[in-house]
Design a protein around this motif. Structure first.
Motif, short mmCIF file in Angstrom:
data_model
loop_
_atom_site.label_atom_id
_atom_site.label_comp_id
_atom_site.label_asym_id
_atom_site.label_seq_id
_atom_site.Cartn_x
_atom_site.Cartn_y
_atom_site.Cartn_z
N MET A 179 0.92 -1.27 0.09
CA MET A 179 0.06 0.06 -0.16
C MET A 179 0.90 1.40 0.06
O MET A 179 1.98 1.23 0.61
N LEU A 180 0.57 2.25 -0.73
CA LEU A 180 1.08 3.55 -0.81
C LEU A 180 1.10 4.29 0.27
O LEU A 180 0.16 4.35 0.83
N LYS A 181 2.29 5.03 0.76
CA LYS A 181 2.09 5.66 2.13
C LYS A 181 1.28 7.21 1.53
O LYS A 181 1.27 7.63 0.51
N LYS A 182 0.49 7.46 2.53
CA LYS A 182 -0.20 8.89 2.35
C LYS A 182 0.87 10.15 2.39
O LYS A 182 1.93 9.95 3.14
N LYS A 183 0.44 10.80 1.64
CA LYS A 183 1.39 12.21 1.33
C LYS A 183 0.97 13.30 2.17
O LYS A 183 -0.30 13.79 1.80
N SER A 233 3.26 23.65 -9.48
CA SER A 233 3.67 22.48 -10.06
C SER A 233 4.36 21.53 -8.84
O SER A 233 4.25 20.27 -9.18
N GLU A 234 4.68 22.06 -7.93
CA GLU A 234 5.33 21.40 -6.63
C GLU A 234 4.07 20.37 -6.22
O GLU A 234 4.43 19.32 -5.83
N ILE A 235 2.95 21.08 -6.21
CA ILE A 235 1.70 20.45 -5.45
C ILE A 235 1.33 19.36 -6.44
O ILE A 235 1.03 18.25 -6.16
N THR A 236 1.17 19.67 -7.74
CA THR A 236 0.75 18.86 -9.06
C THR A 236 1.59 17.56 -9.05
O THR A 236 1.32 16.59 -9.19
N THR A 237 3.16 17.94 -8.56
CA THR A 237 3.97 16.73 -8.91
C THR A 237 3.83 15.78 -7.72
O THR A 237 3.82 14.50 -7.78
N PHE A 238 3.89 16.36 -6.42
CA PHE A 238 3.98 15.56 -5.30
C PHE A 238 2.70 14.88 -5.10
O PHE A 238 2.68 13.69 -4.39
N LYS A 239 1.48 15.51 -5.60
CA LYS A 239 0.29 14.82 -5.20
C LYS A 239 -0.02 14.63 -4.01
O LYS A 239 -0.28 13.52 -3.27
N PRO A 240 -0.12 15.70 -2.94
CA PRO A 240 -0.42 15.06 -1.41
C PRO A 240 -1.68 15.06 -1.32
O PRO A 240 -2.68 15.34 -1.97
N ASP A 241 -1.83 13.98 -0.16
CA ASP A 241 -3.01 13.85 0.25
C ASP A 241 -3.76 14.77 1.28
O ASP A 241 -4.99 14.86 1.47
N VAL A 242 -2.91 15.53 2.00
CA VAL A 242 -3.18 16.76 2.47
C VAL A 242 -2.08 17.95 2.58
O VAL A 242 -0.92 17.25 2.56
N ILE A 243 -2.71 19.06 2.82
CA ILE A 243 -1.49 20.14 2.59
C ILE A 243 -1.76 20.83 3.97
O ILE A 243 -2.75 21.04 4.25
N LEU A 244 -0.69 20.97 4.89
CA LEU A 244 -0.50 21.82 6.05
C LEU A 244 0.22 23.24 5.53
O LEU A 244 1.29 23.29 5.04
N LEU A 245 -0.65 24.20 5.78
CA LEU A 245 -0.31 25.44 5.20
C LEU A 245 -0.41 26.53 6.12
O LEU A 245 -1.38 26.89 6.74
N LEU A 287 -6.71 20.47 -8.29
CA LEU A 287 -6.36 20.39 -7.10
C LEU A 287 -7.09 20.72 -5.85
O LEU A 287 -6.99 20.17 -4.70
N ARG A 288 -8.47 21.00 -6.04
CA ARG A 288 -9.52 21.38 -5.17
C ARG A 288 -9.79 20.35 -4.27
O ARG A 288 -10.46 20.63 -3.31
N HIS A 289 -9.60 19.01 -4.58
CA HIS A 289 -10.17 17.96 -3.81
C HIS A 289 -9.09 17.66 -2.68
O HIS A 289 -9.41 17.06 -1.82
N ILE A 290 -7.96 18.33 -2.63
CA ILE A 290 -6.84 17.93 -1.69
C ILE A 290 -7.13 18.92 -0.41
O ILE A 290 -7.27 20.08 -0.73
N ILE A 301 -7.48 12.69 5.62
CA ILE A 301 -7.19 11.65 4.69
C ILE A 301 -8.08 10.53 4.67
O ILE A 301 -8.48 9.92 3.64
N ASP A 302 -8.61 10.15 5.67
CA ASP A 302 -9.66 9.03 5.81
C ASP A 302 -10.95 9.30 5.23
O ASP A 302 -11.72 8.54 4.97
N HIS A 303 -11.21 10.70 5.26
CA HIS A 303 -12.40 11.05 4.54
C HIS A 303 -12.54 11.66 3.31
O HIS A 303 -13.55 12.26 2.78
N GLN A 304 -11.16 11.26 2.39
CA GLN A 304 -11.30 11.96 1.26
C GLN A 304 -12.02 10.86 0.23
O GLN A 304 -11.85 9.80 0.29
N PRO A 305 -12.65 11.48 -0.84
CA PRO A 305 -13.28 10.50 -1.87
C PRO A 305 -12.18 10.07 -2.54
O PRO A 305 -11.19 10.33 -2.83
N LEU A 306 -12.57 8.73 -3.13
CA LEU A 306 -11.42 7.95 -4.12
C LEU A 306 -11.34 8.57 -5.26
O LEU A 306 -12.28 9.22 -5.74
N ALA A 307 -10.18 8.57 -5.71
CA ALA A 307 -9.98 9.38 -7.25
C ALA A 307 -10.04 8.22 -8.03
O ALA A 307 -9.33 7.10 -7.97
N TYR A 308 -10.73 8.47 -9.17
CA TYR A 308 -10.90 7.56 -10.27
C TYR A 308 -10.14 7.87 -11.33
O TYR A 308 -9.99 9.12 -11.68
#
Length: 125
Positions: free
Chosen positions: A1-5, A40-52, A74-77, A118-125
C-alpha cells in the motif's frame, strides 16, 4: 500500500522540521517547503493533505489556499491552515480550507486532523 503524502508549507524551519519528522515517524511521506515556487510542486508531489502556514514569505497562505481550491485538479486536496492569528477560523472559512490549527499546537491534535482528512477523502478515479 502506498504511503499517504503530506505537503508542509511552513515559514518557520523549526516547525517544518518537527512536523516533518513526526509525520514520517507515523508512516507518512512528506515534502516540506517554506513556500512553493509554483503550483507544479503540488501537482508533482500529489499530496493527500496540505498543511499550510498562514504567514508564508511573499504572500498570505490563505491566498495560496484559495488558488488551490479554484483549480479543478487540486481542489479535492484537503488544506489545513496553521496560524497564530486570532481569527484563524474566519480565515480558514474564507479561503475554503478544510480545517485549521492554531499555533502553538499539540502534535497529537495535528496528527488527528491529518488522519481524519485523509480518511474522509473521496476515492480518485
Amino acid at each position: 500500500m502506498l504511503k499517504k503524502k503530506v505537503l508542509i508549507i511552513e515559514n518557520d524551519q523549526d516547525i517544518r522540521n518537527i512536523v516533518e519528522f513526526i509525520l514520517e515517524e507515523q508512516g507518512f511521506e512528506t515534502m516540506s517547503t517554506p513556500e512553493p515556487e509554483d503550483l507544479s510542486e503540488i501537482t508533482t508531489f500529489k499530496p493527500d493533505v496540505i498543511l499550510l502556514d498562514e504567514f508564508i514569505n511573499s504572500r498570505p497562505g490563505h491566498r495560496l489556499c484559495l488558488k488551490i481550491k479554484r483549480i479543478e485538479s487540486l481542489r479535492h486536496i484537503p488544506v489545513i491552515i496553521l496560524s497564530t492569528a486570532n481569527n484563524i477560523e474566519l480565515i480558514a472559512t474564507e479561503c475554503e480550507a478544510n480545517d485549521y490549527i492554531s499555533k502553538p499546537f499539540d502534535i497529537e491534535h495535528m496528527l488527528g486532523k491529518v488522519v481524519k482528512l485523509i480518511d474522509h477523502q473521496p476515492l480518485a478515479y
